[in-house]
Write an enzyme that holds these catalytic residues in place. Structure first.
Site, PDB file in Angstrom:
ATOM      1  N   GLY A 194      49.864  50.129  38.500  1.00 59.35           N
ATOM      2  CA  GLY A 194      50.813  49.408  37.650  1.00 59.35           C
ATOM      3  C   GLY A 194      50.703  49.794  36.182  1.00 59.35           C
ATOM      4  N   GLU A 219      52.610  52.933  35.881  1.00 61.28           N
ATOM      5  CA  GLU A 219      54.033  52.570  35.983  1.00 61.28           C
ATOM      6  C   GLU A 219      54.540  51.948  34.684  1.00 61.28           C
ATOM      7  OE1 GLU A 219      53.150  50.398  39.766  1.00 61.28           O
ATOM      8  OE2 GLU A 219      55.005  51.348  40.409  1.00 61.28           O
ATOM      9  N   ALA A 248      47.644  46.897  38.936  1.00 61.07           N
ATOM     10  CA  ALA A 248      47.865  45.501  39.301  1.00 61.07           C
ATOM     11  C   ALA A 248      46.510  44.901  39.651  1.00 61.07           C
ATOM     12  CB  ALA A 248      48.808  45.426  40.492  1.00 61.07           C
ATOM     13  N   GLU A 261      47.681  53.739  44.583  1.00 62.92           N
ATOM     14  CA  GLU A 261      48.059  52.685  45.548  1.00 62.92           C
ATOM     15  C   GLU A 261      47.778  53.072  46.999  1.00 62.92           C
ATOM     16  OE1 GLU A 261      49.760  53.386  42.825  1.00 62.92           O
ATOM     17  OE2 GLU A 261      50.511  51.529  41.934  1.00 62.92           O
TER      18      GLU A 261
HETATM   19  N1  COA Z   1      42.264  44.813  39.696  1.00 60.08           N
HETATM   20  C1  COA Z   1      41.269  43.917  39.575  1.00 60.08           C
HETATM   21  N2  COA Z   1      40.085  44.216  38.995  1.00 60.08           N
HETATM   22  C2  COA Z   1      39.915  45.467  38.541  1.00 60.08           C
HETATM   23  C3  COA Z   1      40.903  46.445  38.629  1.00 60.08           C
HETATM   24  C4  COA Z   1      42.130  46.081  39.246  1.00 60.08           C
HETATM   25  N3  COA Z   1      43.147  46.936  39.366  1.00 60.08           N
HETATM   26  N4  COA Z   1      40.438  47.592  38.086  1.00 60.08           N
HETATM   27  C5  COA Z   1      39.196  47.326  37.662  1.00 60.08           C
HETATM   28  N5  COA Z   1      38.875  46.052  37.917  1.00 60.08           N
HETATM   29  C6  COA Z   1      37.609  45.367  37.609  1.00 60.08           C
HETATM   30  C7  COA Z   1      36.493  45.829  38.517  1.00 60.08           C
HETATM   31  O1  COA Z   1      36.542  45.138  39.755  1.00 60.08           O
HETATM   32  C8  COA Z   1      35.263  45.489  37.713  1.00 60.08           C
HETATM   33  O2  COA Z   1      35.008  44.117  37.829  1.00 60.08           O
HETATM   34  P1  COA Z   1      33.471  43.567  37.961  1.00 60.08           P
HETATM   35  O3  COA Z   1      32.856  43.924  36.623  1.00 60.08           O
HETATM   36  O4  COA Z   1      33.630  42.115  38.180  1.00 60.08           O
HETATM   37  O5  COA Z   1      32.870  44.346  39.090  1.00 60.08           O
HETATM   38  C9  COA Z   1      35.731  45.737  36.279  1.00 60.08           C
HETATM   39  O6  COA Z   1      37.156  45.741  36.324  1.00 60.08           O
HETATM   40  C10 COA Z   1      35.269  47.071  35.735  1.00 60.08           C
HETATM   41  O7  COA Z   1      35.670  48.089  36.630  1.00 60.08           O
HETATM   42  P2  COA Z   1      34.655  49.133  37.317  1.00 60.08           P
HETATM   43  O8  COA Z   1      35.241  49.556  38.637  1.00 60.08           O
HETATM   44  O9  COA Z   1      33.271  48.582  37.337  1.00 60.08           O
HETATM   45  O10 COA Z   1      34.710  50.326  36.265  1.00 60.08           O
HETATM   46  P3  COA Z   1      34.451  51.868  36.537  1.00 60.08           P
HETATM   47  O11 COA Z   1      34.407  52.517  35.215  1.00 60.08           O
HETATM   48  O12 COA Z   1      33.312  52.057  37.468  1.00 60.08           O
HETATM   49  O13 COA Z   1      35.765  52.379  37.327  1.00 60.08           O
HETATM   50  C11 COA Z   1      38.139  52.565  37.740  1.00 60.08           C
HETATM   51  C12 COA Z   1      37.000  52.364  36.705  1.00 60.08           C
HETATM   52  C13 COA Z   1      39.446  52.402  36.988  1.00 60.08           C
HETATM   53  C14 COA Z   1      38.048  53.944  38.345  1.00 60.08           C
HETATM   54  C15 COA Z   1      38.019  51.498  38.845  1.00 60.08           C
HETATM   55  O14 COA Z   1      37.868  50.219  38.235  1.00 60.08           O
HETATM   56  C16 COA Z   1      39.192  51.432  39.783  1.00 60.08           C
HETATM   57  O15 COA Z   1      39.331  52.300  40.633  1.00 60.08           O
HETATM   58  N6  COA Z   1      40.065  50.390  39.639  1.00 60.08           N
HETATM   59  C17 COA Z   1      41.166  50.167  40.512  1.00 60.08           C
HETATM   60  C18 COA Z   1      42.288  51.098  40.199  1.00 60.08           C
HETATM   61  C19 COA Z   1      43.428  50.898  41.170  1.00 60.08           C
HETATM   62  O16 COA Z   1      43.350  51.159  42.345  1.00 60.08           O
HETATM   63  N7  COA Z   1      44.565  50.437  40.639  1.00 60.08           N
HETATM   64  C20 COA Z   1      45.773  50.322  41.384  1.00 60.08           C
HETATM   65  C21 COA Z   1      45.995  48.942  41.795  1.00 60.08           C
HETATM   66  S1  COA Z   1      47.554  48.869  42.663  1.00 60.08           S
END
Ligand code: COA
Length: 264
Positions: free
Chosen positions: A115, A118, A70, A138
């Site tokens: 999400g 999911e 999400a 989460e």
């Molecule tokens: N919501 C909003 N933005 C998100 C996102 C999310 N769930 N997941 C990634 N992004 C954004 C990042 O903020 C980043 O934005 P920016 O370029 O403006 O900084 C962009 O996507 C790229 O992600 P980044 O974190 O730089 O890539 P990475 O390869 O270093 O890491 C992940 C990848 C997936 C490990 C990491 O993005 C992450 O942990 N995301 C969240 C996952 C999460 O907790 N999801 C559950 C939500 S309920």
């Protein structure tokens, strides 16, 4: 209005009977904001009623992600009331996908987190690329999965593995996901779409009413006592015996030719 139009964050096109749905916000790893979730629903609602659609393949745009969850920017704004509404709306839409009357295959091309995991769980079949990573992070944000993940994960993997994944928030790689049954199969990234298409085409060659009944029997049966599930199965079995497709399927076998199913 033509179907699959006016979409900003989702791409949808029908080719050879397959509806390809791509969640396409690669800059944020295809994170699901409210608009994207609604666009997914719109595409599936139109696809359900589109006779040209015989199967769906759902994937993520760009190289890195299926869906990384999400949209945390939006989640951060939720109150108890809007949080509950968001969860209920997501649950409704993912259940719509789970009950879709044609096969839905998730092509998990990268991160499938929160999400996104999911959403993959709501699909009927999950095929992952070797570089896919799955998880429900989460709890690392102080929340729990809100799009049916606690329920579907436990039903798919059993309570022990589900609680481990939900409570650690750990990401696991594609090979481990296959080992515990979270994905059906893992393939090299460049074979992901081909493998999904092959499976979709195989299922599309079967009787469409039978596929629809199979999805209903498995989905509904899992939520019922065994005897009621069997009753449902027998009822659907009987219903199919009245269809032209069943007659055609049997006749084709006896005449040693491929069946030509019409979905009637
Ligand atoms: N919501 C909003 N933005 C998100 C996102 C999310 N769930 N997941 C990634 N992004 C954004 C990042 O903020 C980043 O934005 P920016 O370029 O403006 O900084 C962009 O996507 C790229 O992600 P980044 O974190 O730089 O890539 P990475 O390869 O270093 O890491 C992940 C990848 C997936 C490990 C990491 O993005 C992450 O942990 N995301 C969240 C996952 C999460 O907790 N999801 C559950 C939500 S309920």
């Amino acid at each position: 209005m033509m179907p699959y139009e006016n979409l900003e964050n989702v791409k949808a096109e029908v080719r050879d009977g397959i509806l390809y749905v791509t969640i396409d916000r690669p800059k944020v790893l295809n994170a699901l904001n409210g608009q994207t979730v609604e666009e997914i629903y719109k595409v599936f609602a139109e696809g359900r009623d589109d006779a040209n659609v015989k199967a769906v393949i759902l994937t993520g745009g760009g190289e890195k992600a299926f869906v990384a969850g999400a949209d945390i920017n939006e989640l951060a704004q939720k109150s108890p009331i809007t949080g509950k509404e968001t969860s209920e709306r997501g649950q409704f839409i993912l259940s719509f996908i789970e009950r879709f009357p044609k096969i839905v295959i998730a092509a998990i091309n990268g991160f499938a987190l929160g999400g996104g995991c999911e959403l993959a769980l709501a699909c009927h079949i999950r095929i992952a690329s070797e570089k896919a990573q799955l998880g429900l992070p989460e709890v690392t944000l102080g929340i729990i999965p809100g799009y049916g993940g606690t329920q579907r994960m436990a039903r798919l993997l059993g309570k022990g593995k589900a609680l481990e994944l939900v409570c650690t928030g750990d990401r696991i790689g594609a090979a481990d996901a296959e080992k515990i049954g979270l994905v059906n199969r893992v393939v090299p990234a460049d074979q992901l779409m081909g493998t999904c298409e092959e499976m979709a085409k195989k299922i599309m060659s079967r009787g469409p009413l039978a596929i629809r009944a199979a999805i209903e029997a498995v989905n509904n049966g899992l939520e019922m006592p065994f005897e009621e599930g069997q009753f449902l199965e027998a009822t659907l079995f009987g219903l199919l015996c009245a269809s032209e497709d069943t007659k055609e399927g049997m006749r084709a076998f006896l005449e040693k030719r491929a069946a030509n199913f019409q979905g009637k």
